[in-house]
Design a protein around this motif. Structure first.
Motif, PDB file in Angstrom:
ATOM      1  N   ALA A  77       8.172   0.702  -5.681  1.00  0.00           N
ATOM      2  CA  ALA A  77       6.983   0.114  -6.293  1.00  0.00           C
ATOM      3  C   ALA A  77       7.315  -1.232  -6.951  1.00  0.00           C
ATOM      4  O   ALA A  77       6.548  -2.196  -6.830  1.00  0.00           O
ATOM      5  CB  ALA A  77       6.385   1.079  -7.315  1.00  0.00           C
ATOM      6  N   ARG A  78       8.448  -1.317  -7.615  1.00  0.00           N
ATOM      7  CA  ARG A  78       8.840  -2.575  -8.291  1.00  0.00           C
ATOM      8  C   ARG A  78       9.092  -3.706  -7.310  1.00  0.00           C
ATOM      9  O   ARG A  78       8.951  -4.874  -7.659  1.00  0.00           O
ATOM     10  CB  ARG A  78      10.072  -2.350  -9.173  1.00  0.00           C
ATOM     11  CG  ARG A  78       9.745  -1.706 -10.483  1.00  0.00           C
ATOM     12  CD  ARG A  78       8.878  -2.582 -11.404  1.00  0.00           C
ATOM     13  NE  ARG A  78       9.675  -3.682 -11.944  1.00  0.00           N
ATOM     14  CZ  ARG A  78       9.322  -4.958 -11.942  1.00  0.00           C
ATOM     15  NH1 ARG A  78       8.185  -5.341 -11.441  1.00  0.00           N
ATOM     16  NH2 ARG A  78      10.125  -5.872 -12.442  1.00  0.00           N
ATOM     17  N   GLU A  79       9.445  -3.362  -6.071  1.00  0.00           N
ATOM     18  CA  GLU A  79       9.607  -4.408  -5.052  1.00  0.00           C
ATOM     19  C   GLU A  79       8.264  -5.052  -4.711  1.00  0.00           C
ATOM     20  O   GLU A  79       8.216  -6.199  -4.275  1.00  0.00           O
ATOM     21  CB  GLU A  79      10.221  -3.824  -3.781  1.00  0.00           C
ATOM     22  CG  GLU A  79      11.678  -3.487  -3.901  1.00  0.00           C
ATOM     23  CD  GLU A  79      12.225  -2.848  -2.631  1.00  0.00           C
ATOM     24  OE1 GLU A  79      11.549  -2.886  -1.581  1.00  0.00           O
ATOM     25  OE2 GLU A  79      13.338  -2.301  -2.696  1.00  0.00           O
ATOM     26  N   GLN A  80       7.184  -4.325  -4.909  1.00  0.00           N
ATOM     27  CA  GLN A  80       5.854  -4.785  -4.512  1.00  0.00           C
ATOM     28  C   GLN A  80       4.963  -5.204  -5.679  1.00  0.00           C
ATOM     29  O   GLN A  80       3.993  -5.938  -5.492  1.00  0.00           O
ATOM     30  CB  GLN A  80       5.133  -3.687  -3.721  1.00  0.00           C
ATOM     31  CG  GLN A  80       5.843  -3.270  -2.450  1.00  0.00           C
ATOM     32  CD  GLN A  80       5.947  -4.415  -1.462  1.00  0.00           C
ATOM     33  OE1 GLN A  80       5.020  -5.197  -1.304  1.00  0.00           O
ATOM     34  NE2 GLN A  80       7.099  -4.530  -0.803  1.00  0.00           N
ATOM     35  N   PHE A  81       5.265  -4.722  -6.885  1.00  0.00           N
ATOM     36  CA  PHE A  81       4.398  -4.935  -8.035  1.00  0.00           C
ATOM     37  C   PHE A  81       5.185  -5.509  -9.210  1.00  0.00           C
ATOM     38  O   PHE A  81       6.304  -5.080  -9.484  1.00  0.00           O
ATOM     39  CB  PHE A  81       3.749  -3.607  -8.471  1.00  0.00           C
ATOM     40  CG  PHE A  81       2.841  -3.017  -7.430  1.00  0.00           C
ATOM     41  CD1 PHE A  81       1.503  -3.387  -7.372  1.00  0.00           C
ATOM     42  CD2 PHE A  81       3.318  -2.096  -6.504  1.00  0.00           C
ATOM     43  CE1 PHE A  81       0.656  -2.848  -6.405  1.00  0.00           C
ATOM     44  CE2 PHE A  81       2.482  -1.553  -5.535  1.00  0.00           C
ATOM     45  CZ  PHE A  81       1.147  -1.933  -5.485  1.00  0.00           C
ATOM     46  N   SER A  82       4.571  -6.452  -9.913  1.00  0.00           N
ATOM     47  CA  SER A  82       5.170  -7.004 -11.132  1.00  0.00           C
ATOM     48  C   SER A  82       5.139  -5.943 -12.234  1.00  0.00           C
ATOM     49  O   SER A  82       4.518  -4.885 -12.062  1.00  0.00           O
ATOM     50  CB  SER A  82       4.387  -8.234 -11.589  1.00  0.00           C
ATOM     51  OG  SER A  82       3.089  -7.839 -12.048  1.00  0.00           O
ATOM     52  N   LEU A 136      -1.347  -0.341 -12.306  1.00  0.00           N
ATOM     53  CA  LEU A 136      -1.384   0.684 -11.268  1.00  0.00           C
ATOM     54  C   LEU A 136      -1.319   2.080 -11.887  1.00  0.00           C
ATOM     55  O   LEU A 136      -2.072   2.984 -11.510  1.00  0.00           O
ATOM     56  CB  LEU A 136      -0.221   0.472 -10.293  1.00  0.00           C
ATOM     57  CG  LEU A 136      -0.077   1.446  -9.137  1.00  0.00           C
ATOM     58  CD1 LEU A 136      -1.279   1.376  -8.207  1.00  0.00           C
ATOM     59  CD2 LEU A 136       1.210   1.145  -8.356  1.00  0.00           C
ATOM     60  N   THR A 137      -0.449   2.252 -12.852  1.00  0.00           N
ATOM     61  CA  THR A 137      -0.292   3.556 -13.506  1.00  0.00           C
ATOM     62  C   THR A 137      -1.546   3.921 -14.298  1.00  0.00           C
ATOM     63  O   THR A 137      -1.975   5.088 -14.281  1.00  0.00           O
ATOM     64  CB  THR A 137       0.964   3.561 -14.391  1.00  0.00           C
ATOM     65  OG1 THR A 137       2.087   3.157 -13.579  1.00  0.00           O
ATOM     66  CG2 THR A 137       1.227   4.941 -14.978  1.00  0.00           C
ATOM     67  N   ILE A 138      -2.150   2.963 -14.953  1.00  0.00           N
ATOM     68  CA  ILE A 138      -3.410   3.218 -15.661  1.00  0.00           C
ATOM     69  C   ILE A 138      -4.487   3.637 -14.662  1.00  0.00           C
ATOM     70  O   ILE A 138      -5.265   4.568 -14.920  1.00  0.00           O
ATOM     71  CB  ILE A 138      -3.857   1.980 -16.470  1.00  0.00           C
ATOM     72  CG1 ILE A 138      -2.899   1.732 -17.634  1.00  0.00           C
ATOM     73  CG2 ILE A 138      -5.298   2.101 -16.952  1.00  0.00           C
ATOM     74  CD1 ILE A 138      -2.866   2.827 -18.682  1.00  0.00           C
ATOM     75  N   ALA A 139      -4.535   2.988 -13.515  1.00  0.00           N
ATOM     76  CA  ALA A 139      -5.520   3.356 -12.492  1.00  0.00           C
ATOM     77  C   ALA A 139      -5.286   4.788 -12.001  1.00  0.00           C
ATOM     78  O   ALA A 139      -6.238   5.561 -11.833  1.00  0.00           O
ATOM     79  CB  ALA A 139      -5.458   2.372 -11.320  1.00  0.00           C
ATOM     80  N   GLU A 146       0.829  -1.209   0.000  1.00  0.00           N
ATOM     81  CA  GLU A 146       0.000   0.000   0.000  1.00  0.00           C
ATOM     82  C   GLU A 146       0.861   1.256   0.000  1.00  0.00           C
ATOM     83  O   GLU A 146       0.577   2.208  -0.726  1.00  0.00           O
ATOM     84  CB  GLU A 146      -0.930  -0.007   1.208  1.00  0.00           C
ATOM     85  CG  GLU A 146      -1.993  -1.086   1.150  1.00  0.00           C
ATOM     86  CD  GLU A 146      -2.680  -1.330   2.469  1.00  0.00           C
ATOM     87  OE1 GLU A 146      -3.827  -1.832   2.444  1.00  0.00           O
ATOM     88  OE2 GLU A 146      -2.092  -1.043   3.546  1.00  0.00           O
ATOM     89  N   ARG A 147       1.923   1.254   0.783  1.00  0.00           N
ATOM     90  CA  ARG A 147       2.812   2.412   0.850  1.00  0.00           C
ATOM     91  C   ARG A 147       3.488   2.657  -0.510  1.00  0.00           C
ATOM     92  O   ARG A 147       3.599   3.797  -0.964  1.00  0.00           O
ATOM     93  CB  ARG A 147       3.853   2.227   1.957  1.00  0.00           C
ATOM     94  CG  ARG A 147       3.218   2.162   3.355  1.00  0.00           C
ATOM     95  CD  ARG A 147       4.229   1.800   4.438  1.00  0.00           C
ATOM     96  NE  ARG A 147       5.122   2.917   4.715  1.00  0.00           N
ATOM     97  CZ  ARG A 147       4.800   3.991   5.417  1.00  0.00           C
ATOM     98  NH1 ARG A 147       3.605   4.115   5.930  1.00  0.00           N
ATOM     99  NH2 ARG A 147       5.688   4.940   5.616  1.00  0.00           N
ATOM    100  N   ALA A 148       3.903   1.584  -1.160  1.00  0.00           N
ATOM    101  CA  ALA A 148       4.521   1.715  -2.483  1.00  0.00           C
ATOM    102  C   ALA A 148       3.503   2.268  -3.482  1.00  0.00           C
ATOM    103  O   ALA A 148       3.839   3.130  -4.302  1.00  0.00           O
ATOM    104  CB  ALA A 148       5.063   0.367  -2.945  1.00  0.00           C
ATOM    105  N   ALA A 149       2.275   1.784  -3.408  1.00  0.00           N
ATOM    106  CA  ALA A 149       1.229   2.259  -4.322  1.00  0.00           C
ATOM    107  C   ALA A 149       0.890   3.721  -4.059  1.00  0.00           C
ATOM    108  O   ALA A 149       0.683   4.500  -5.004  1.00  0.00           O
ATOM    109  CB  ALA A 149      -0.027   1.402  -4.191  1.00  0.00           C
ATOM    110  N   LEU A 150       0.846   4.119  -2.803  1.00  0.00           N
ATOM    111  CA  LEU A 150       0.550   5.517  -2.475  1.00  0.00           C
ATOM    112  C   LEU A 150       1.685   6.439  -2.922  1.00  0.00           C
ATOM    113  O   LEU A 150       1.434   7.526  -3.449  1.00  0.00           O
ATOM    114  CB  LEU A 150       0.261   5.666  -0.978  1.00  0.00           C
ATOM    115  CG  LEU A 150      -1.060   5.035  -0.525  1.00  0.00           C
ATOM    116  CD1 LEU A 150      -1.121   4.928   1.000  1.00  0.00           C
ATOM    117  CD2 LEU A 150      -2.254   5.807  -1.057  1.00  0.00           C
TER     118      LEU A 150
END
Length: 146
Positions: free
Chosen positions: A111-116, A123-126, A85-89
């Motif tokens: 972010a790359r540590e948490q997301f493929s 995530l970026t599209i969102a 969540e922190r990476a996404a925020l």
């Protein structure tokens, strides 16, 4: 503050495209609860009361707590959010405030540590989709509860 115009009736074709983008965003790899957190944070940054309200209500429906919702604005200083969540925020803030930061390398690495790779695109599209909604709602003064 009075709404300036109803953008749905003013340009149905454009809004059909926005609605399709929103539907796509909701069906990508990012979990719904996290989607609402990033939508709320981007909306706060953009001063969009309508979207902040709407996504807070939606997040509550998914079981989000008031305590966490109240803390999104100060997520860095609270212990209420996990690493994903922190990476996404952080990513949401960097992409939303693009002209200020140009998305720093450390935010990307976090972010790359948490997301493929595919999740990063999703995530970026969102984030870009909620930013588009914010710009419509703020520009045409859509108020919460409309």
């Amino acid at each position: 503050m009075n709404p300036r115009l109803d953008y749905y009736s003013a340009s149905p074709k454009a809004m059909k495209a926005m609605i399709a983008m929103e539907a796509l965003t909701s069906n990508l790899s990012i979990e719904p609860a996290l989607l609402h957190l990033i939508k709320i944070r981007a909306s706060q940054l953009n001063g969009c009361a309508f979207c902040t309200d709407m996504h807070s209500v939606d997040a509550r429906r998914l079981g989000e707590t008031d305590r966490r919702l109240y803390s999104i604005v100060v997520w860095r200083d609270s212990g209420f959010f996990n690493a994903r969540e922190r990476a996404a925020l952080a990513w949401t803030e960097a992409v939303t405030l693009l002209s200020e930061s140009h998305v720093p390398d450390d935010v990307y690495a976090q972010a790359r540590e948490q997301f493929s790779e595919s999740e990063m695109v999703d995530l970026t599209i969102a984030v870009t989709t909620i930013n588009s909604w914010n710009r419509l709602a703020v520009s045409f003064r859509q108020t919460p509860g409309d």
